[in-house]
Design an enzyme around this catalytic site. Sequence first.
Site, PDB file in Angstrom:
ATOM      1  N   GLY A 175      -6.473  -0.491   7.331  1.00  0.00           N
ATOM      2  CA  GLY A 175      -7.525  -1.398   7.358  1.00  0.00           C
ATOM      3  C   GLY A 175      -8.966  -1.205   7.037  1.00  0.00           C
TER       4      GLY A 175
ATOM      5  N   TRP B  95     -10.658  -0.112   4.261  1.00  0.00           N
ATOM      6  CA  TRP B  95     -11.253  -0.803   3.149  1.00  0.00           C
ATOM      7  C   TRP B  95     -11.557  -2.131   3.516  1.00  0.00           C
ATOM      8  CZ3 TRP B  95      -9.674   1.013  -2.395  1.00  0.00           C
ATOM      9  CH2 TRP B  95      -9.959   2.572  -2.126  1.00  0.00           C
TER      10      TRP B  95
ATOM     11  N   ASP C  96       0.362  -4.027   2.895  1.00  0.00           N
ATOM     12  CA  ASP C  96       0.959  -2.514   2.636  1.00  0.00           C
ATOM     13  C   ASP C  96       2.195  -2.639   3.151  1.00  0.00           C
ATOM     14  OD1 ASP C  96      -0.867   0.310   2.894  1.00  0.00           O
ATOM     15  OD2 ASP C  96       1.097   0.179   3.736  1.00  0.00           O
TER      16      ASP C  96
ATOM     17  N   ASP D 288       6.113  -5.088  -0.249  1.00  0.00           N
ATOM     18  CA  ASP D 288       6.014  -4.074  -1.310  1.00  0.00           C
ATOM     19  C   ASP D 288       5.643  -4.700  -2.566  1.00  0.00           C
ATOM     20  OD1 ASP D 288       6.872  -2.383  -3.140  1.00  0.00           O
ATOM     21  OD2 ASP D 288       9.044  -2.112  -2.672  1.00  0.00           O
TER      22      ASP D 288
ATOM     23  N   ASP E  37      -5.964   1.366  -2.735  1.00  0.00           N
ATOM     24  CA  ASP E  37      -5.770   2.912  -2.286  1.00  0.00           C
ATOM     25  C   ASP E  37      -4.367   3.381  -2.057  1.00  0.00           C
ATOM     26  OD1 ASP E  37      -7.139   5.285  -1.455  1.00  0.00           O
ATOM     27  OD2 ASP E  37      -7.083   4.792   0.643  1.00  0.00           O
TER      28      ASP E  37
ATOM     29  N   LYS F  64      -6.852   3.916  -6.966  1.00  0.00           N
ATOM     30  CA  LYS F  64      -6.699   5.390  -6.780  1.00  0.00           C
ATOM     31  C   LYS F  64      -5.334   5.988  -7.725  1.00  0.00           C
ATOM     32  CE  LYS F  64      -4.981   7.149  -2.555  1.00  0.00           C
ATOM     33  NZ  LYS F  64      -5.070   7.652  -1.357  1.00  0.00           N
TER      34      LYS F  64
END
Length: 214
Positions: free
Chosen positions: A62, A64, A90, A109, A132, A170
């Site tokens: 958490g 970000w 997540d 997911d 990320d 990312k």
Amino acid sequence: MAKKGKNWIKAQLSDPFYKKAKREGFRSRAAYKLIQVDSKYNIFKVKGKFPKKILDLGAAPGAWIEVILRKYLDISISKRYRNFKVIGIDLTTIHPFENAPFIETHRSDIFSEKCEKEIIQPEKRFDVILSDLAPKTSGDFRDLANQEAMVEKVFEFTKYLKKHGNIVVKMFQSEFTNEIMKKWKPYFKLLKRMKPLASRESSRELYIIGLNFI
């Protein structure tokens, strides 16, 4: 995920960004990666204003979201949106954010139909999408393949990105990086890659930044 040995733990504890995160109250050192990306590219400015709706993929633990929250609270009360919303997703549970009802966290997911239909799709459009995401590592060629699949999936979510919106994704540096840049460059006024100072020198991670979605 590969087991972390004593050397990794020792390096982590001596890492300046790890220490800084502890000192400044962030959940992880990853906060500084986003801060550094934003410092260079102003990703939290869409059409000259702070975004109203943000999607954070791979959000655990958490950090970000904490960056977003602090930036939002730094805005004068008169300029804060009543309908401001941050959604964090997540596979790992994200510890709740106290006194921040505009932050939603989900254990889900992103490849599942349920995630898209029940969490992402109802929101219709986001001003900013962040990712990320990284796969659990096995130490072989599957790591890169899994990460490339994640990158592709995140960019598919641009169908939920507002016009003029921004995205940060990312990925691991590879030949696939150039393919992604070539494929998505026509969809943004500016598409760049960046390795923040907070990313470890030994890591192949970098971030693709897309600004002003067309």
